[in-house]
Design a protein around this motif. Structure first.
Motif, short mmCIF file in Angstrom:
data_model
loop_
_atom_site.label_atom_id
_atom_site.label_comp_id
_atom_site.label_asym_id
_atom_site.label_seq_id
_atom_site.Cartn_x
_atom_site.Cartn_y
_atom_site.Cartn_z
N HIS A 76 -4.93 -2.43 -15.16
CA HIS A 76 -3.58 -2.21 -14.63
C HIS A 76 -3.56 -2.47 -13.14
O HIS A 76 -4.54 -2.20 -12.44
CB HIS A 76 -3.14 -0.76 -14.92
CG HIS A 76 -1.79 -0.43 -14.37
ND1 HIS A 76 -0.67 -1.20 -14.61
CD2 HIS A 76 -1.38 0.58 -13.55
CE1 HIS A 76 0.36 -0.67 -14.00
NE2 HIS A 76 -0.05 0.40 -13.34
N GLY A 77 -2.46 -3.02 -12.65
CA GLY A 77 -2.31 -3.25 -11.22
C GLY A 77 -2.58 -4.70 -10.85
O GLY A 77 -2.73 -5.56 -11.71
N GLU A 78 -2.64 -4.96 -9.56
CA GLU A 78 -2.88 -6.31 -9.08
C GLU A 78 -3.66 -6.25 -7.77
O GLU A 78 -3.67 -5.23 -7.09
CB GLU A 78 -1.56 -7.05 -8.87
CG GLU A 78 -0.68 -6.47 -7.78
CD GLU A 78 0.62 -7.22 -7.58
OE1 GLU A 78 0.81 -8.26 -8.24
OE2 GLU A 78 1.43 -6.78 -6.78
N ALA A 79 -4.30 -7.38 -7.45
CA ALA A 79 -5.06 -7.45 -6.20
C ALA A 79 -4.12 -7.32 -5.02
O ALA A 79 -3.07 -7.95 -4.98
CB ALA A 79 -5.83 -8.77 -6.14
N GLN A 80 -4.51 -6.51 -4.06
CA GLN A 80 -3.67 -6.30 -2.89
C GLN A 80 -3.95 -7.39 -1.86
O GLN A 80 -5.07 -7.51 -1.36
CB GLN A 80 -3.95 -4.92 -2.28
CG GLN A 80 -3.66 -3.77 -3.23
CD GLN A 80 -2.20 -3.71 -3.64
OE1 GLN A 80 -1.34 -3.48 -2.82
NE2 GLN A 80 -1.93 -3.90 -4.90
N ASP A 81 -2.98 -8.19 -1.57
CA ASP A 81 -3.12 -9.30 -0.62
C ASP A 81 -1.93 -9.27 0.32
O ASP A 81 -0.81 -9.59 -0.04
CB ASP A 81 -3.15 -10.63 -1.38
CG ASP A 81 -3.46 -11.80 -0.45
OD1 ASP A 81 -3.49 -11.58 0.77
OD2 ASP A 81 -3.66 -12.92 -0.96
N ALA A 82 -2.21 -8.86 1.55
CA ALA A 82 -1.12 -8.66 2.51
C ALA A 82 -0.34 -9.94 2.77
O ALA A 82 0.87 -9.93 2.91
CB ALA A 82 -1.69 -8.11 3.82
N GLU A 83 -1.06 -11.07 2.83
CA GLU A 83 -0.39 -12.33 3.15
C GLU A 83 0.62 -12.72 2.08
O GLU A 83 1.75 -13.09 2.36
CB GLU A 83 -1.43 -13.44 3.32
CG GLU A 83 -2.21 -13.30 4.62
CD GLU A 83 -3.17 -14.47 4.82
OE1 GLU A 83 -3.06 -15.46 4.08
OE2 GLU A 83 -4.02 -14.36 5.71
N SER A 84 0.20 -12.62 0.81
CA SER A 84 1.11 -13.02 -0.27
C SER A 84 2.31 -12.10 -0.35
O SER A 84 3.41 -12.52 -0.68
CB SER A 84 0.37 -13.03 -1.62
OG SER A 84 0.03 -11.71 -1.99
N ASP A 85 2.10 -10.81 -0.01
CA ASP A 85 3.23 -9.88 0.00
C ASP A 85 4.29 -10.31 1.01
O ASP A 85 5.48 -10.21 0.75
CB ASP A 85 2.75 -8.46 0.34
CG ASP A 85 1.94 -7.85 -0.80
OD1 ASP A 85 1.89 -8.49 -1.86
OD2 ASP A 85 1.37 -6.76 -0.61
N LEU A 86 3.82 -10.79 2.15
CA LEU A 86 4.78 -11.22 3.17
C LEU A 86 5.50 -12.49 2.74
O LEU A 86 6.69 -12.65 2.98
CB LEU A 86 4.04 -11.48 4.50
CG LEU A 86 3.46 -10.24 5.20
CD1 LEU A 86 2.58 -10.68 6.37
CD2 LEU A 86 4.57 -9.34 5.70
N GLU A 144 6.55 -2.56 -7.11
CA GLU A 144 5.27 -2.69 -6.42
C GLU A 144 4.17 -2.17 -7.33
O GLU A 144 4.18 -1.01 -7.74
CB GLU A 144 5.30 -1.91 -5.11
CG GLU A 144 4.06 -2.10 -4.26
CD GLU A 144 4.15 -1.36 -2.93
OE1 GLU A 144 3.11 -1.28 -2.26
OE2 GLU A 144 5.25 -0.87 -2.60
N LYS A 145 3.21 -3.05 -7.68
CA LYS A 145 2.12 -2.63 -8.55
C LYS A 145 1.02 -1.98 -7.73
O LYS A 145 0.77 -2.37 -6.58
CB LYS A 145 1.55 -3.85 -9.29
CG LYS A 145 2.46 -4.37 -10.38
CD LYS A 145 1.78 -5.48 -11.14
CE LYS A 145 2.68 -6.00 -12.27
NZ LYS A 145 2.04 -7.11 -13.01
N PRO A 146 0.32 -1.01 -8.31
CA PRO A 146 -0.80 -0.37 -7.61
C PRO A 146 -2.01 -1.30 -7.58
O PRO A 146 -2.02 -2.33 -8.26
CB PRO A 146 -1.07 0.87 -8.47
CG PRO A 146 -0.63 0.48 -9.83
CD PRO A 146 0.53 -0.45 -9.64
N PRO A 147 -3.05 -0.94 -6.81
CA PRO A 147 -4.29 -1.75 -6.83
C PRO A 147 -4.89 -1.78 -8.25
O PRO A 147 -4.61 -0.91 -9.07
CB PRO A 147 -5.21 -1.01 -5.86
CG PRO A 147 -4.32 -0.17 -5.03
CD PRO A 147 -3.13 0.17 -5.87
N ILE A 148 -5.74 -2.79 -8.50
CA ILE A 148 -6.31 -2.96 -9.84
C ILE A 148 -7.16 -1.75 -10.21
O ILE A 148 -8.04 -1.31 -9.46
CB ILE A 148 -7.17 -4.24 -9.91
CG1 ILE A 148 -6.26 -5.47 -9.89
CG2 ILE A 148 -8.03 -4.26 -11.16
CD1 ILE A 148 -6.98 -6.78 -9.95
#
Length: 283
Positions: A125-135, A164-168
């Motif tokens: 569950h969740g997704e990789a947290q990537d600040a750049e892609s979020d922006l 917003e998905k939580p971290p994996i």
């Protein structure tokens, strides 16, 4: 188009019945209602029925509800018995395995496999947290504030909170186990590679991916060959001989037997229920 032309040619030649055998129903992944987007499966169903199809045999529709778009009988066969047989015969220590759903959406299919093999289940569950892609995709940008008075003086429309998905995270224990990821279609392999990396980090020592339809388009074979996945098992609903030459990890399960039996039973007017014995609702 070739299929539609052949069906129409048979219809205009006074064929008694025209049975379409389409193991992988095309465009079935484009079946989501989003932003008033068209459901392509409905269009295909209308075209096939209009052309003159009287019966359809397919396998593992991406959404079972697609059957309702047709005005003709649809037999949605299942590949799960063949994949389960492969697990039992080709994975020697499969009793030490855990069935993995790479997302909560595929948890039902994973549960069905796990119950019939009497194994445990894990869900990613969740997704990789990537600040750049979020922006880039703007999911965290502030929502536009509309002037409610411009619509109606007493009307206030509540603004939706951006998803917003939580971290994996992995729900379930995979440490020291064989992880078997199950899904219906494997095409873009990025999500499978990310799941495999996560499972390796959590201690899984072997990773198998099992799917009915192996589209494996673009550079999927090369990515699989370089990944942590040990084996990708797909059925022959779609030809993938070229992909197998590029990646020895890809294995094929033959499902032609159930298709030929379905054709024989329909031709002889026999019951089709035998082909659906022991099939779970979640397959």
């Amino acid at each position: 188009m070739e299929l539609l032309i052949m069906v129409y040619a048979c219809k205009t030649s006074c064929a008694k019945s025209i049975i379409g055998v389409i193991p992988y129903f095309p465009y079935s992944k484009q079946c989501k209602m989003r932003k008033r987007g068209s459901i392509v499966s409905k269009l295909l169903a209308s075209m096939m029925c209009k052309a003159g199809l009287t019966h359809l045999i397919t396998m593992d529709l991406h959404q079972k509800e697609i059957q309702g778009f047709f005005n003709i009988p649809v037999d949605n066969l299942r590949a799960s018995p063949f994949l389960l047989q492969y697990i039992q015969e080709e994975i020697p220590d499969y009793r030490n395995a855990v069935i993995v759903a790479k997302s909560p959406a595929s948890a039902k299919r994973a549960q069905s496999f796990a119950e019939r093999l009497r194994l445990g289940i894990a869900v990613i569950h969740g997704e990789a947290q990537d600040a750049e892609s979020d922006l880039v995709d703007g999911r965290h940008s502030p929502p536009m504030v509309r002037n409610a008075a411009a619509i109606h003086p007493s009307l206030e429309i509540p603004l939706l909170i951006p998803k917003e998905k939580p971290p994996i995270t992995v729900v379930g224990d995979v440490g020291g186990r064989i992880a078997i990821i199950v899904d219906d279609i494997i095409d873009d392999v990025d999500s499978f590679l990310a799941a495999a990396e996560t499972l390796k980090e959590r201690g899984a020592y072997k990773i198998f991916v099992m799917a009915t339809h192996g589209l494996l388009s673009s550079d999927a074979p090369r990515l699989i060959e370089e990944s942590a996945i040990d084996e990708v098992v797909v059925t022959n609903t779609i030809p993938h001989e070229i992909q197998k030459l590029q990646c020895p990890k890809i294995k094929t399960v033959d499902i032609s037997m159930i298709l030929s039996e379905a054709i024989r039973r329909i031709h002889n007017g026999e019951s089709m229920s035998y082909l659906f014995r022991n099939i779970g609702l979640d397959d």
